[in-house]
Design a protein around this motif. Structure first.
Motif, short mmCIF file in Angstrom:
data_model
loop_
_atom_site.label_atom_id
_atom_site.label_comp_id
_atom_site.label_asym_id
_atom_site.label_seq_id
_atom_site.Cartn_x
_atom_site.Cartn_y
_atom_site.Cartn_z
N LYS A 59 46.19 -56.15 -27.80
CA LYS A 59 46.00 -54.75 -28.36
C LYS A 59 45.41 -54.01 -28.33
O LYS A 59 44.05 -54.43 -28.63
N LEU A 60 45.13 -52.08 -28.27
CA LEU A 60 43.53 -51.56 -28.29
C LEU A 60 44.14 -50.53 -29.22
O LEU A 60 45.55 -49.59 -28.26
N GLU A 61 43.68 -50.00 -29.72
CA GLU A 61 43.20 -49.01 -30.76
C GLU A 61 42.56 -47.69 -30.85
O GLU A 61 41.54 -48.09 -30.64
N ILE A 62 43.12 -46.35 -29.75
CA ILE A 62 41.82 -45.43 -30.09
C ILE A 62 42.07 -44.80 -31.03
O ILE A 62 43.21 -43.71 -31.16
N ASN A 63 41.57 -44.22 -32.19
CA ASN A 63 41.52 -43.31 -32.70
C ASN A 63 40.44 -41.70 -32.53
O ASN A 63 39.26 -42.00 -31.95
N PHE A 64 41.56 -40.76 -32.58
CA PHE A 64 40.44 -39.70 -32.88
C PHE A 64 40.24 -38.68 -33.15
O PHE A 64 40.15 -39.11 -34.27
N PRO A 65 38.74 -38.05 -32.92
CA PRO A 65 38.07 -37.54 -34.12
C PRO A 65 38.67 -36.16 -34.98
O PRO A 65 39.45 -35.24 -34.30
N THR A 66 38.57 -36.80 -35.99
CA THR A 66 39.01 -35.86 -37.04
C THR A 66 38.55 -33.77 -37.22
O THR A 66 39.55 -33.13 -37.63
N ASP A 67 37.04 -34.29 -37.16
CA ASP A 67 36.29 -32.92 -37.07
C ASP A 67 36.68 -32.09 -36.14
O ASP A 67 37.13 -30.72 -36.19
N HIS A 68 37.89 -32.61 -34.34
CA HIS A 68 37.25 -31.97 -33.74
C HIS A 68 38.69 -32.41 -32.95
O HIS A 68 38.92 -33.05 -32.47
N PRO A 69 39.68 -32.60 -33.37
CA PRO A 69 41.34 -32.73 -32.82
C PRO A 69 41.77 -31.99 -31.56
O PRO A 69 41.71 -31.00 -31.32
N LEU A 70 42.46 -32.44 -31.11
CA LEU A 70 42.95 -32.56 -29.75
C LEU A 70 44.65 -31.61 -29.67
O LEU A 70 45.04 -32.94 -30.02
N ALA A 71 44.12 -30.62 -29.01
CA ALA A 71 46.36 -29.98 -29.47
C ALA A 71 46.77 -30.93 -27.77
O ALA A 71 47.61 -30.98 -28.20
N SER A 72 46.22 -31.45 -27.29
CA SER A 72 47.13 -32.38 -25.63
C SER A 72 46.29 -33.44 -25.38
O SER A 72 45.18 -33.52 -25.37
N VAL A 73 47.17 -34.47 -25.51
CA VAL A 73 46.94 -35.59 -25.31
C VAL A 73 47.65 -36.62 -24.46
O VAL A 73 48.57 -36.60 -25.35
N MET A 74 47.59 -36.69 -23.26
CA MET A 74 48.66 -37.44 -22.33
C MET A 74 48.20 -38.79 -22.14
O MET A 74 47.40 -38.99 -20.96
N PRO A 75 48.57 -39.67 -22.39
CA PRO A 75 48.04 -41.60 -22.38
C PRO A 75 48.92 -41.57 -20.87
O PRO A 75 50.07 -41.45 -20.50
N LYS A 99 50.42 -20.19 -29.01
CA LYS A 99 50.63 -20.89 -30.13
C LYS A 99 50.01 -21.58 -30.76
O LYS A 99 48.98 -22.17 -30.88
N LYS A 100 50.72 -21.49 -32.40
CA LYS A 100 49.86 -22.52 -33.63
C LYS A 100 50.31 -23.55 -33.60
O LYS A 100 51.16 -24.13 -32.99
N ILE A 101 49.06 -25.03 -33.25
CA ILE A 101 49.91 -26.58 -33.84
C ILE A 101 48.62 -26.29 -35.14
O ILE A 101 47.94 -26.94 -34.84
N ASP A 102 50.73 -27.41 -35.58
CA ASP A 102 50.41 -27.28 -37.32
C ASP A 102 49.54 -28.77 -36.63
O ASP A 102 49.65 -29.71 -38.09
N GLU A 103 50.38 -30.12 -35.61
CA GLU A 103 49.84 -31.49 -35.45
C GLU A 103 48.99 -31.64 -34.56
O GLU A 103 48.76 -31.29 -33.23
N ALA A 104 48.02 -33.00 -34.53
CA ALA A 104 47.48 -33.38 -32.99
C ALA A 104 47.33 -35.25 -33.56
O ALA A 104 47.89 -35.50 -33.64
N VAL A 105 47.52 -35.45 -32.37
CA VAL A 105 47.31 -36.72 -31.58
C VAL A 105 46.82 -37.27 -32.60
O VAL A 105 44.95 -37.30 -32.32
N SER A 106 46.95 -38.39 -33.88
CA SER A 106 45.16 -38.52 -33.97
C SER A 106 44.86 -40.21 -34.04
O SER A 106 43.88 -40.68 -34.33
N LYS A 107 45.66 -41.46 -33.05
CA LYS A 107 45.63 -42.07 -32.65
C LYS A 107 47.14 -42.84 -31.39
O LYS A 107 48.13 -42.36 -31.27
N VAL A 108 45.90 -43.56 -30.39
CA VAL A 108 46.99 -44.19 -29.71
C VAL A 108 46.45 -45.95 -29.04
O VAL A 108 45.18 -46.04 -29.02
#
Length: 250
Positions: A59-75, A99-108
């Motif tokens: 298993k591998l968990e990658i946590n994304f930075p919360t101070d610079h959220p990324l709007a587009s994440v496609m594994p 467009k305004k985006i109110d959520e972003a990927v926080s973990k894959v």
């Protein structure tokens, strides 16, 4: 005997140094395919080596930075692994393509369907991300690596400049300078590729036509020069023969 002892001591010292350095070298890391320019998109590859001799990485968990959220994440799909993308609400909405985006990927999370990454092997986990922040020089992705024996290695320590690398450093992506006004959106990339391809084809046709014209002119010039060379050569030979005869007669 003395030489044998020295060789044995050197071998033991080398093995010890290798054993001590291996954990620092074989950590989860991230590298872009090409450059990861500020304000653009990039394809990232998370490299995960297996550090254990008696267990596999499952298993591998990658946590994304919360101070610079990324709007587009496609594994990218990885054979033998299930992928789960987790999104979280943003305190401050992002704007992307008007467009305004109110959520972003926080973990894959990647979970092995079978044996996973066995001892002595590594696996790459690619993904496309964007847009990359313009007000940061690097992004930190904290990672958790789980083994088949339930051991969890937390690659979450942030490396500090001027200090030694920590025992469990987090993957760090270094961002390069922005490339002008082009921010690398998917649509722009396709248009740019299409324009480049068309320009390349046009350039190739122009170059081919130019080569054909130049080739014809060059062939004609070569023939003329060849004939002139033969004539000059023949004249030189004749002159030499005549001069020889004159010297003999004299």
């Amino acid at each position: 005997m003395k030489a044998s002892r020295i060789a044995t001591t050197a071998a033991v010292a080398g093995a010890t140094a290798l054993a001590l350095s291996s954990p620092a070298l074989a950590h989860v890391s991230v590298q872009p395919e090409g450059e990861a320019a500020k304000g653009g998109y990039a394809v990232l590859g998370f490299k995960v080596p297996n550090e254990r001799d008696n267990a596999s990485t499952t298993k591998l968990e990658i946590n994304f930075p919360t101070d610079h959220p990324l709007a587009s994440v496609m594994p990218q799909p990885v054979e033998g692994w299930d992928i789960q993308v987790t999104k979280s609400k943003l305190d401050k909405p992002l704007e992307m393509h008007g467009k305004k985006i109110d959520e972003a990927v926080s973990k894959v999370t990647w979970t092995a369907k079978g044996d996973g990454i066995e001892p002595g092997f590594f696996q790459k986990f690619p993904m496309s991300v964007g847009t990359l922040p313009e007000d940061a020089d690097e992004l930190v992705f904290k990672a958790l690596q789980t083994y088949s024996n339930k051991e969890v290695v937390r690659w979450i320590e942030v490396p500090q400049k001027g200090q030694e690398e920590p025992d469990h450093p987090a993957p760090v992506l270094t961002l390069s300078a922005a490339t002008g006004d082009h921010h690398g959106t998917p649509g722009d990339d396709k248009a740019s590729d299409s324009d480049s391809a068309s320009a390349g084809k046009a350039s190739a046709r122009t170059s081919a036509a130019s080569d054909d014209g130049d080739s014809g002119g060059t062939d004609t010039t070569a023939r003329v020069l060849g004939v002139v060379g033969i004539v000059v050569g023949a004249a030189g030979v004749a002159y030499g023969v005549l001069a020889g005869r004159r010297r003999t007669t004299a």
